[in-house]
Design a protein around this motif. Structure first.
Motif, PDB file in Angstrom:
ATOM      1  N   VAL A  45      -0.564   9.782  -6.464  1.00 48.34           N
ATOM      2  CA  VAL A  45      -0.315  11.223  -6.568  1.00 48.34           C
ATOM      3  C   VAL A  45       0.318  11.540  -7.927  1.00 48.34           C
ATOM      4  O   VAL A  45      -0.051  12.518  -8.591  1.00 48.34           O
ATOM      5  CB  VAL A  45       0.585  11.695  -5.411  1.00 48.34           C
ATOM      6  CG1 VAL A  45       0.899  13.162  -5.555  1.00 48.34           C
ATOM      7  CG2 VAL A  45      -0.100  11.448  -4.088  1.00 48.34           C
TER       8      VAL A  45
ATOM      9  N   ILE B  69      -1.227  11.386   1.567  1.00 45.87           N
ATOM     10  CA  ILE B  69      -1.560  10.028   1.142  1.00 45.87           C
ATOM     11  C   ILE B  69      -0.651   9.022   1.848  1.00 45.87           C
ATOM     12  O   ILE B  69      -1.065   7.903   2.152  1.00 45.87           O
ATOM     13  CB  ILE B  69      -1.482   9.910  -0.392  1.00 45.87           C
ATOM     14  CG1 ILE B  69      -2.373   8.781  -0.887  1.00 45.87           C
ATOM     15  CG2 ILE B  69      -0.073   9.718  -0.882  1.00 45.87           C
ATOM     16  CD1 ILE B  69      -2.621   8.810  -2.351  1.00 45.87           C
ATOM     17  N   ALA B  70       0.589   9.451   2.146  1.00 47.90           N
ATOM     18  CA  ALA B  70       1.467   8.537   2.871  1.00 47.90           C
ATOM     19  C   ALA B  70       0.950   8.312   4.288  1.00 47.90           C
ATOM     20  O   ALA B  70       1.028   7.201   4.817  1.00 47.90           O
ATOM     21  CB  ALA B  70       2.889   9.084   2.900  1.00 47.90           C
TER      22      ALA B  70
ATOM     23  N   VAL C 182      -1.571   5.514   5.067  1.00 50.70           N
ATOM     24  CA  VAL C 182      -1.137   4.130   5.314  1.00 50.70           C
ATOM     25  C   VAL C 182      -1.136   3.835   6.818  1.00 50.70           C
ATOM     26  O   VAL C 182      -1.432   2.715   7.230  1.00 50.70           O
ATOM     27  CB  VAL C 182       0.257   3.891   4.689  1.00 50.70           C
ATOM     28  CG1 VAL C 182       0.736   2.483   4.965  1.00 50.70           C
ATOM     29  CG2 VAL C 182       0.208   4.136   3.198  1.00 50.70           C
TER      30      VAL C 182
ATOM     31  N   LEU D 124       0.843  -1.207   0.000  1.00 51.64           N
ATOM     32  CA  LEU D 124       0.000   0.000   0.000  1.00 51.64           C
ATOM     33  C   LEU D 124       0.870   1.245   0.000  1.00 51.64           C
ATOM     34  O   LEU D 124       0.667   2.169  -0.783  1.00 51.64           O
ATOM     35  CB  LEU D 124      -0.920  -0.008   1.228  1.00 51.64           C
ATOM     36  CG  LEU D 124      -1.844   1.193   1.351  1.00 51.64           C
ATOM     37  CD1 LEU D 124      -2.856   1.196   0.213  1.00 51.64           C
ATOM     38  CD2 LEU D 124      -2.588   1.182   2.672  1.00 51.64           C
TER      39      LEU D 124
ATOM     40  N   PHE E  29      -7.116  14.681  -2.817  1.00 51.41           N
ATOM     41  CA  PHE E  29      -5.729  14.717  -3.286  1.00 51.41           C
ATOM     42  C   PHE E  29      -5.656  15.342  -4.670  1.00 51.41           C
ATOM     43  O   PHE E  29      -4.721  16.077  -4.983  1.00 51.41           O
ATOM     44  CB  PHE E  29      -5.123  13.313  -3.289  1.00 51.41           C
ATOM     45  CG  PHE E  29      -4.987  12.733  -1.919  1.00 51.41           C
ATOM     46  CD1 PHE E  29      -4.451  13.492  -0.888  1.00 51.41           C
ATOM     47  CD2 PHE E  29      -5.409  11.456  -1.638  1.00 51.41           C
ATOM     48  CE1 PHE E  29      -4.337  12.975   0.383  1.00 51.41           C
ATOM     49  CE2 PHE E  29      -5.300  10.934  -0.364  1.00 51.41           C
ATOM     50  CZ  PHE E  29      -4.770  11.700   0.656  1.00 51.41           C
TER      51      PHE E  29
ATOM     52  N   PHE F  46      -9.419  10.333  -3.107  1.00 52.84           N
ATOM     53  CA  PHE F  46      -8.915  10.639  -4.451  1.00 52.84           C
ATOM     54  C   PHE F  46      -9.209  12.099  -4.797  1.00 52.84           C
ATOM     55  O   PHE F  46      -8.347  12.829  -5.286  1.00 52.84           O
ATOM     56  CB  PHE F  46      -9.615   9.698  -5.440  1.00 52.84           C
ATOM     57  CG  PHE F  46      -9.342   9.967  -6.883  1.00 52.84           C
ATOM     58  CD1 PHE F  46      -8.342   9.280  -7.535  1.00 52.84           C
ATOM     59  CD2 PHE F  46     -10.091  10.893  -7.581  1.00 52.84           C
ATOM     60  CE1 PHE F  46      -8.097   9.519  -8.868  1.00 52.84           C
ATOM     61  CE2 PHE F  46      -9.841  11.145  -8.910  1.00 52.84           C
ATOM     62  CZ  PHE F  46      -8.846  10.457  -9.563  1.00 52.84           C
TER      63      PHE F  46
ATOM     64  N   ALA G 227      -0.347  16.552  -1.045  1.00 49.28           N
ATOM     65  CA  ALA G 227      -1.034  15.317  -1.436  1.00 49.28           C
ATOM     66  C   ALA G 227      -0.145  14.119  -1.152  1.00 49.28           C
ATOM     67  O   ALA G 227      -0.608  13.099  -0.627  1.00 49.28           O
ATOM     68  CB  ALA G 227      -1.402  15.372  -2.916  1.00 49.28           C
ATOM     69  N   ALA G 228       1.138  14.241  -1.466  1.00 46.10           N
ATOM     70  CA  ALA G 228       2.041  13.101  -1.280  1.00 46.10           C
ATOM     71  C   ALA G 228       2.187  12.762   0.197  1.00 46.10           C
ATOM     72  O   ALA G 228       2.112  11.593   0.587  1.00 46.10           O
ATOM     73  CB  ALA G 228       3.407  13.410  -1.892  1.00 46.10           C
TER      74      ALA G 228
ATOM     75  N   ALA H 285      -4.508   2.947   7.755  1.00 45.83           N
ATOM     76  CA  ALA H 285      -4.918   1.639   7.242  1.00 45.83           C
ATOM     77  C   ALA H 285      -4.618   0.543   8.262  1.00 45.83           C
ATOM     78  O   ALA H 285      -5.343  -0.433   8.354  1.00 45.83           O
ATOM     79  CB  ALA H 285      -4.203   1.343   5.925  1.00 45.83           C
ATOM     80  N   TYR H 286      -3.557   0.756   9.041  1.00 52.76           N
ATOM     81  CA  TYR H 286      -3.148  -0.288   9.971  1.00 52.76           C
ATOM     82  C   TYR H 286      -4.262  -0.638  10.960  1.00 52.76           C
ATOM     83  O   TYR H 286      -4.579  -1.797  11.165  1.00 52.76           O
ATOM     84  CB  TYR H 286      -1.886   0.151  10.717  1.00 52.76           C
ATOM     85  CG  TYR H 286      -1.461  -0.847  11.762  1.00 52.76           C
ATOM     86  CD1 TYR H 286      -0.848  -2.035  11.391  1.00 52.76           C
ATOM     87  CD2 TYR H 286      -1.700  -0.621  13.099  1.00 52.76           C
ATOM     88  CE1 TYR H 286      -0.459  -2.958  12.332  1.00 52.76           C
ATOM     89  CE2 TYR H 286      -1.319  -1.543  14.058  1.00 52.76           C
ATOM     90  CZ  TYR H 286      -0.703  -2.709  13.669  1.00 52.76           C
ATOM     91  OH  TYR H 286      -0.342  -3.630  14.605  1.00 52.76           O
TER      92      TYR H 286
END
Lengths: 526, 478
Positions: free
Chosen positions: A177, B410-411, B414, A169, B394, B391, B406-407, B417-418
């Motif tokens: 991006v 989006i990181a 994660v 992921l 971003f 989406f 955005a970068a 998500a865990y």
């Protein structure tokens, strides 16, 4: 609409999807048969697709386009490269179902549903013609695989499933991006249009890195390969087969579909990064494979080494390299899948993957030993098997790009032979070290059918690779014209030697010796 | 004046019906709770029909104090849906515990009136009144189970911190009024644009932002959220996590874009900081939570962070993405809370521990599948619909040349998500815990199913529809 008059690609996605949902509502046995039926039906559709594919025809065939999602479209279409990978997927899927027939004992309907969902998503990746549709399919594959490893995996399954999920992921979110930037810059989400759009070279560097983060994890390349041994070892047999057989190919496919044609300048710029990482992978993971005690782990590390041949071939920027890389992808998909099946066969009997517990299997399991030998040889790259064709072409391409790369990469073949033969020796030869192992029955019909069908294709690919190369030839050519402008100069630009007559003076002889001794490549082979 | 009243018809309808229902409740007692609840849902429906922009035309009422534009309409529709859904969920839940007091639906209605005013505020004072009406109802709702000390504590905490936030907000309003000479958003915008942002105006802006950040529970103004979410009765938590979040987010967007447009450079830094801090803290702090309500509280902090990334873009695209985000967020969150509402042990007592979900997929496959869908969707994993609003935000950030934001954003997703995965892991990988009591609440089940279908890949078909509405709504701020 395409030439067939019906949306075959959507149909191929729908068949496993519908079957997956149906599986959730039926009993264990019905789910097995339903899954087998659906995957076989998809395989038949795949054969039909291949036969209907017009070699040398339009680049994109069987296209479908429905702008139902506003920002992006349901755009499907395949070229020859995608066709071959689709064939690989639909061919392996029924085998995976068969491999799980009796080894999966609990929660069978859910298991079959997860596999069928997986098939839809994998096929979707290869069929998507819209960059965001591609991303959705690409990412979505994480969910069923996470469940497959986590529910039906081995002892450390939870750790392995998390590692698999979060690693991949993190790799792919940065790609999203980059995709957003590209779409805003180019003003289209349609991949064929993006393929002909020239991104500014300074932006390419960043975009390339973002895509690389994703595909390098998927492929996997050293040093981001560490999720793979864990995932492989813990996954159930069929999970390993699909992971090694198809999911790793998504990384290679990504390089072919996006990285190379969309960012040729950046690809050339990072030539040494890719080559360096690949060479480390080949040598390092081969050495690591040599000392493994767990069969699955050994094959997992060998996968990393073999996939490095893919990245080397792809970034060689020439036809031999590209075609070789694609064949390695196909043959590795079959061979590593088959090797995992071989491990699964004996694991089902003895419930251990430790190499030391086996030995002398050629005595009590002759059919198994024969097929296992074939796949071992294919993995080593013996002529006559698909592995040889791919690795040879790939090395040829690498030699043309840079002879040092080829030199180091070739050691991988030797090391590969070492660890695979060493594995085979310990498992199949000698005397049994364990009475349980000596009492194991040979392959049953189901196992024979699974392994035999893969063996047939591996030999086919080794003897007549043209069947597999022909559909891809045009697309490789198009890719080459796209990346040619950025091709970094190789160090092995051979020219035809003048070839002094034997009677000529000794002084002249020394000067031209190198040129004649080396295989004289035709001039202008670039 | 007459026109102004028609523009406020939804609020008028809700106010009158809540007064009428209050009389019913006062004279007929708690026996009528269910009827009152259904009547409240009906009045929300009627009010929704009167929202300007649905059938009636949009407009500006009371000389600019009240703005009924498409933006307000979009937010109100969401708010009313969320309020109605949490009413439906509540009636089943409270009646199990003994008393379902008739004041509950009425308080939700009053809170909805306040939220309607918040999203329609054209003036800082309208804003303040709307906010207070909403908050006061919410304080009461938080401590609705009077005998339960946790609930009482939640109400008190919420009140104290909420009052502090209101104070900060009011102080900011007074500073802005003092330095710009008006409380109207449009005039503040003109004043800010005239000669740059003065120090006094900057202070006002910061305080107003901080006050509203409390309400959206963005880091670093989030600390009340986990405690209140955990302590409040579960249906109330479901309500808190949905409708007031939409209202506060819409309010923040309107104040930032319409009132402080010329000071975008100044507030953007604040918003970016809050966004990233929320996504990181909302992700990290949730990891060790054993209580599902606390976990969902951090999840809402996390999600607000992503929505703020869309706001940081400060473009029409960005505002549209915030609205789209809230629309999907409300469905995902309500769906998750509906699942939590069904978590009762064999004796019928509500349970909130994540451990009790162990092996749920074997006892209750449908329930587990729905909750797993919500979790993957909250994590933003495609093909679930929760991916799409992420989406969009971003995309808005990239379009506004904030690619780095955005970068980074989006990181950080994660990390989040865990812990969503952890819930899925508990339900699917672990050995079964004692089974839950079978649920008889068919209506709740239907709502869960509807929400799960919306966030499933089928939701993608609604993109053109919601996108058009969100773009229209965003257009009215520019």
């Amino acid at each position: 609409m395409n030439s067939l008059g019906f949306p075959i690609l959507s149909l191929m996605l729908a068949v496993p999807m519908v079957a997956a949902i149906a599986c959730l509502f039926v009993g264990a046995n019905a789910a097995r048969w339903l899954a087998l039926g659906a995957t076989l039906l998809d395989f038949l559709l795949g054969i039909f697709l291949w036969s209907a594919f017009e070699i040398g025809g339009a680049q994109w065939q069987f296209t479908e386009f429905a702008p139902v999602f506003g920002r992006f479209a349901w755009a499907l279409g395949i070229d020859g490269i995608a066709l071959m990978l689709i064939m690989l997927s639909v061919f392996l899927m029924p085998i995976c179902i068969a491999a799980s027939w009796s080894s999966i004992e609990h929660r069978i309907p859910e298991y079959m549903a997860a596999f069928l969902f997986m098939e839809t998503l994998m096929l979707g990746v290869f069929m998507a013609q819209d960059i965001f549709l591609f991303y959705i399919f690409f990412e979505a594959g994480l969910i069923p695989m996470y469940l497959i490893i986590g529910i039906w995996g081995g002892k450390e399954r939870v750790y392995a499933s998390y590692k698999f999920f979060l690693y991949t992921l993190l790799g792919s979110v940065l790609m999203l991006v980059a995709m957003l930037w590209m779409v805003n810059n180019a003003g289209t989400t349609f991949i064929p249009n993006l393929l002909t759009y020239d991104f500014p070279p300074e932006a390419q560097t960043w975009l390339w890195l973002a895509f690389f983060a994703s595909f390098a994890v998927k492929l996997p390349m050293w040093p981001v390969h560490t999720w793979l041994p864990d995932a492989h070892v813990q996954a159930p047999t069929a999970g390993s087969v699909i992971l090694a057989g198809v999911l790793l190919k998504l990384g290679g496919y990504g390089f072919v579909r996006f990285t190379l044609p969309m960012f040729p300048e950046a690809s050339a710029q990072f030539f040494w990064l890719v080559m360096g990482l690949s060479l480390v992978a080949i040598v390092y993971t081969s050495l690591v494979a040599l000392v493994q005690k767990d069969m699955k782990k050994l094959i997992a590390y060998s996968s990393v080494a073999h996939m490095a041949f893919v990245s080397i071939g792809l970034f060689a920027f020439n036809r031999q390299g590209l075609e070789g890389a694609l064949i390695v992808m196909l043959s590795h998909g079959l061979v590593s899948g088959a090797l995992f099946l071989c491990v699964g066969v004996i694991y089902d009997r003895l419930h251990t993957r430790e190499i030391d517990r086996y030995g002398g299997l050629s005595n009590n399991m002759p059919a198994y030993a024969t097929l296992f030998l074939l796949f071992t040889m294919a993995s080593v790259g013996l002529p006559g098997t698909g592995g040889f064709v791919g690795e040879f072409l790939s090395l040829l391409g690498a030699y043309e790009a840079n002879s040092w790369v080829a030199l180091v990469a070739t050691t991988g073949i030797i090391l590969g032979a070492a660890y695979m033969l060493y594995l085979y020796w310990r498992v199949a030869y000698g005397t049994a070290r364990n009475p349980d192992a000596a009492a194991m029955p040979d392959l049953n019909k189901r196992e024979l059918a699974m392994l035999g069908s893969i063996a047939a294709v591996v030999l086919w690919m080794g003897v007549y690779p043209e069947s597999f190369l022909a559909p891809m030839r045009n697309d490789v050519g198009l890719l080459l014209t796209r990346i040619e402008r950025a091709n970094p100069p190789g160090d092995a630009a051979l020219v035809r030697g003048s070839g002094a007559p034997a009677a000529a003076g000794a002084a002249q002889h020394g000067a031209s010796a190198t040129a004649t001794a080396a295989h004289p490549a035709p001039a202008g082979s670039h | 004046m007459g026109n102004s009243l028609t523009l406020t018809l939804p609020e008028v309808v809700l106010s009158l019906s809540s007064l009428a229902l209050l009389m019913v409740a006062a004279y007929a007692g708690d026996r009528t709770s269910r009827v009152v609840s259904w009547l409240a849902i009906a009045s929300l429906l009627v009010a929704a029909l009167f929202i300007p922009g649905i059938i009636a035309p949009t407009g500006i009422g009371f000389d600019g104090l009240f703005v009924a534009d498409n933006f307000a309409a979009f937010s109100k529709v969401l708010i009313y849906i969320a309020a109605a859904a949490s009413l439906i969920a509540a009636s089943g839940w409270f009646s199990r515990g003994g008393v379902f007091r008739a004041e509950y639906p009425i308080l939700i209605l009053l809170s909805s009136v306040g939220m309607g005013m918040m999203v329609s505020a054209g003036d800082l004072l309208t804003l303040y009144i709307g906010l207070e009406l909403q908050s006061l109802s919410a304080y009461v709702l938080a401590s609705f189970q009077r005998q339960d000390t946790r609930s009482a504590e939640a109400g008190l905490k919420y009140f104290v911190l909420g009052a502090l936030a209101s104070g900060i907000l009011l102080y900011g309003v007074s500073l802005l009024y003092g330095f710009t000479g008006s409380t109207m958003l449009s005039e503040i915008s003109v004043a800010l644009g005239r000669d740059g942002v003065s120090t006094g105006e900057l202070f006002g802006l910061v305080f107003v932002m901080a006050g509203i950040a409390f309400k959206v529970s963005a880091v670093p103004f989030h600390m009340w959220t986990p405690d209140v979410y955990e302590g409040a009765p579960t249906p109330v938590t479901a309500f808190f996590a949905s409708a007031p979040k939409v209202a506060a987010m819409a309010l923040l967007t309107r104040v930032a874009i319409e009132g402080m447009g010329p000071a975008t450079f100044e507030w953007r830094q604040i918003v970016i900081f809050m966004a990233l801090a929320s996504t990181v803290l909302g992700g990290v702090a949730a990891i060790g939570q054993p209580n599902i309500k606390r976990l969902l509280a951090y999840s809402s902090i996390n999600n607000v962070g992503f929505a703020l990334i869309g706001l940081a873009a400060a473009t029409r695209e960005g505002v549209a993405s915030v609205l789209f985000y809230m629309a999907v967020y409300v469905v995902m969150t309500l769906g998750s809370f509906f699942c939590v509402l069904r978590m009762r042990d064999a004796a019928g007592n509500p349970v909130e521990s994540i451990a009790s979900l162990s092996g749920l997929s074997r006892n209750r496959p449908g329930f587990a599948a729905a909750l797993a869908i919500f979790m993957f969707s909250l994590a933003g994993i495609p093909p679930l619909f929760g991916f799409w609003p992420k989406f969009l935000v971003f995309n808005a950030a990239v379009q506004a040349d904030l690619t780095w934001l955005a970068a980074v954003g989006i990181a950080t997703s994660v990390i989040g998500a865990y812990y969503y995965l952890k819930i899925v892991k508990t339900m699917y990988f672990d050995e079964p815990a004692p089974a839950y009591e079978p649920s008889t609440d068919r209506l709740g089940g239907a709502l869960i199913m509807a929400a799960a279908l919306f966030v499933s890949p089928l939701g993608y078909f609604s993109i053109p529809l919601i996108d058009r509405a969100a773009q229209n709504a965003a257009g009215s701020l520019f």
